[in-house]
Write a protein that holds these residues in place. Structure first.
Motif, PDB file in Angstrom:
ATOM      1  N   ILE A  51      -9.300  96.248  34.801  1.00 47.76           N
ATOM      2  CA  ILE A  51     -10.533  95.724  35.388  1.00 47.76           C
ATOM      3  C   ILE A  51     -11.703  96.441  34.726  1.00 47.76           C
ATOM      4  N   THR A  52     -12.632  95.672  34.186  1.00 43.66           N
ATOM      5  CA  THR A  52     -13.775  96.261  33.504  1.00 43.66           C
ATOM      6  C   THR A  52     -14.789  96.776  34.514  1.00 43.66           C
ATOM      7  N   ASN A  53     -15.791  97.479  34.003  1.00 44.80           N
ATOM      8  CA  ASN A  53     -16.822  97.988  34.907  1.00 44.80           C
ATOM      9  C   ASN A  53     -17.678  96.849  35.455  1.00 44.80           C
ATOM     10  N   PHE A  54     -17.567  95.661  34.865  1.00 43.55           N
ATOM     11  CA  PHE A  54     -18.260  94.493  35.396  1.00 43.55           C
ATOM     12  C   PHE A  54     -17.393  93.681  36.346  1.00 43.55           C
ATOM     13  N   GLY A  55     -16.132  94.112  36.530  1.00 40.90           N
ATOM     14  CA  GLY A  55     -15.253  93.437  37.466  1.00 40.90           C
ATOM     15  C   GLY A  55     -14.331  92.390  36.860  1.00 40.90           C
ATOM     16  N   GLY A  56     -14.388  92.207  35.559  1.00 43.51           N
ATOM     17  CA  GLY A  56     -13.485  91.271  34.910  1.00 43.51           C
ATOM     18  C   GLY A  56     -12.071  91.813  34.909  1.00 43.51           C
ATOM     19  N   THR A  57     -11.106  90.942  35.174  1.00 42.23           N
ATOM     20  CA  THR A  57      -9.721  91.388  35.281  1.00 42.23           C
ATOM     21  C   THR A  57      -8.820  90.706  34.261  1.00 42.23           C
ATOM     22  N   ASN A  58      -7.717  91.360  34.001  1.00 40.07           N
ATOM     23  CA  ASN A  58      -6.717  90.872  33.050  1.00 40.07           C
ATOM     24  C   ASN A  58      -5.355  91.317  33.569  1.00 40.07           C
ATOM     25  N   TYR A  59      -4.378  90.397  33.526  1.00 47.46           N
ATOM     26  CA  TYR A  59      -3.051  90.699  34.053  1.00 47.46           C
ATOM     27  C   TYR A  59      -1.965  90.368  33.043  1.00 47.46           C
ATOM     28  N   ALA A  60      -0.889  91.144  33.080  1.00 45.00           N
ATOM     29  CA  ALA A  60       0.299  90.771  32.325  1.00 45.00           C
ATOM     30  C   ALA A  60       0.866  89.489  32.930  1.00 45.00           C
ATOM     31  N   ASP A  61       1.432  88.650  32.094  1.00 40.01           N
ATOM     32  CA  ASP A  61       1.985  87.388  32.578  1.00 40.01           C
ATOM     33  C   ASP A  61       3.034  87.612  33.668  1.00 40.01           C
ATOM     34  N   SER A  62       3.771  88.701  33.554  1.00 36.16           N
ATOM     35  CA  SER A  62       4.868  88.963  34.482  1.00 36.16           C
ATOM     36  C   SER A  62       4.407  89.266  35.897  1.00 36.16           C
ATOM     37  N   VAL A  63       3.130  89.593  36.070  1.00 35.44           N
ATOM     38  CA  VAL A  63       2.638  89.958  37.406  1.00 35.44           C
ATOM     39  C   VAL A  63       1.561  89.012  37.923  1.00 35.44           C
ATOM     40  N   LYS A  64       1.149  88.058  37.113  1.00 31.76           N
ATOM     41  CA  LYS A  64       0.097  87.127  37.545  1.00 31.76           C
ATOM     42  C   LYS A  64       0.514  86.395  38.810  1.00 31.76           C
ATOM     43  N   GLY A  65      -0.419  86.341  39.760  1.00 31.50           N
ATOM     44  CA  GLY A  65      -0.144  85.675  41.026  1.00 31.50           C
ATOM     45  C   GLY A  65       0.531  86.562  42.044  1.00 31.50           C
ATOM     46  N   ARG A  66       0.999  87.730  41.626  1.00 29.31           N
ATOM     47  CA  ARG A  66       1.674  88.647  42.560  1.00 29.31           C
ATOM     48  C   ARG A  66       0.904  89.951  42.751  1.00 29.31           C
ATOM     49  N   PHE A  67       0.278  90.430  41.694  1.00 32.72           N
ATOM     50  CA  PHE A  67      -0.448  91.704  41.731  1.00 32.72           C
ATOM     51  C   PHE A  67      -1.952  91.449  41.672  1.00 32.72           C
ATOM     52  N   THR A  68      -2.713  92.339  42.311  1.00 32.12           N
ATOM     53  CA  THR A  68      -4.172  92.267  42.271  1.00 32.12           C
ATOM     54  C   THR A  68      -4.725  93.657  42.010  1.00 32.12           C
ATOM     55  N   ILE A  69      -5.607  93.757  41.025  1.00 34.13           N
ATOM     56  CA  ILE A  69      -6.277  95.022  40.744  1.00 34.13           C
ATOM     57  C   ILE A  69      -7.687  94.962  41.322  1.00 34.13           C
ATOM     58  N   LEU A  70      -8.083  96.033  41.971  1.00 40.10           N
ATOM     59  CA  LEU A  70      -9.392  96.119  42.621  1.00 40.10           C
ATOM     60  C   LEU A  70      -9.991  97.484  42.315  1.00 40.10           C
ATOM     61  N   SER A  84       5.274  90.374  46.613  1.00 33.72           N
ATOM     62  CA  SER A  84       6.470  89.671  46.093  1.00 33.72           C
ATOM     63  C   SER A  84       7.178  90.509  45.034  1.00 33.72           C
ATOM     64  N   LEU A  85       7.417  91.748  45.353  1.00 36.72           N
ATOM     65  CA  LEU A  85       8.010  92.673  44.380  1.00 36.72           C
ATOM     66  C   LEU A  85       9.398  92.223  43.972  1.00 36.72           C
ATOM     67  N   LYS A  86       9.699  92.496  42.708  1.00 38.66           N
ATOM     68  CA  LYS A  86      11.000  92.171  42.126  1.00 38.66           C
ATOM     69  C   LYS A  86      11.641  93.446  41.599  1.00 38.66           C
ATOM     70  N   SER A  87      12.948  93.420  41.419  1.00 43.43           N
ATOM     71  CA  SER A  87      13.637  94.607  40.919  1.00 43.43           C
ATOM     72  C   SER A  87      13.105  95.008  39.538  1.00 43.43           C
ATOM     73  N   GLU A  88      12.669  94.020  38.772  1.00 43.48           N
ATOM     74  CA  GLU A  88      12.148  94.337  37.431  1.00 43.48           C
ATOM     75  C   GLU A  88      10.764  94.990  37.464  1.00 43.48           C
ATOM     76  N   ASP A  89      10.169  95.125  38.640  1.00 39.94           N
ATOM     77  CA  ASP A  89       8.924  95.870  38.766  1.00 39.94           C
ATOM     78  C   ASP A  89       9.172  97.369  38.894  1.00 39.94           C
ATOM     79  N   THR A  90      10.419  97.766  39.002  1.00 34.49           N
ATOM     80  CA  THR A  90      10.756  99.179  39.089  1.00 34.49           C
ATOM     81  C   THR A  90      10.313  99.911  37.827  1.00 34.49           C
ATOM     82  N   ALA A  91       9.506 100.950  38.009  1.00 35.26           N
ATOM     83  CA  ALA A  91       8.945 101.683  36.877  1.00 35.26           C
ATOM     84  C   ALA A  91       8.094 102.829  37.410  1.00 35.26           C
TER      85      ALA A  91
END
Length: 115
Positions: A51-70, A84-91
């Motif tokens: 998220i930029t200092n102007f509030g613009g956001t960018n997401y990895a395709d794998s998390v779009k629609g599930r994760f939100t950065i604020l 909607s966490l998935k096992s592949e989010d483990t990290a």
């Protein structure tokens, strides 16, 4: 001295939610692009969202629609809401602050999703 301190990781069930927080100090938070990265065992670190200092956001395709950065500039804090966490989010999830040639990292927080 720059510090990025992450919190909020832990164990979650598949389909569940977690919210990560990262509190920054020692930087002009409101002038930095803030980001969350993650690194799974045996894999390279990858960008999850930024998220930029102007509030613009960018997401990895794998998390779009599930994760939100604020971000909350008044609290020098960036959040990552994970639904909607998935096992592949483990990290291990890392907070990053960057501006011009500078880039700073937190220590990371473990997220484990059980299926």
């Amino acid at each position: 001295q720059v510090q990025l301190v992450e919190s909020g990781g832990g164990l979650a069930q598949a389909g569940g939610s977690l919210r990560l927080s990262c509190v920054a100090s020692g930087i002009r938070f409101d002038m930095n692009t803030m980001a969350w990265y993650r690194q799974a065992p045996g894999k390279q670190r990858e960008l999850v969202a930024d998220i930029t200092n102007f509030g613009g956001t960018n997401y990895a395709d794998s998390v779009k629609g599930r994760f939100t950065i604020l971000r909350d500039d008044a609290k020098n804090t960036v959040y990552l809401r994970m639904n909607s966490l998935k096992s592949e989010d483990t990290a291990v999830y890392f907070c990053n602050a960057r501006r011009l040639q500078s880039s700073y990292w937190g220590q990371g927080t473990q997220v484990t999703v059980s299926s």
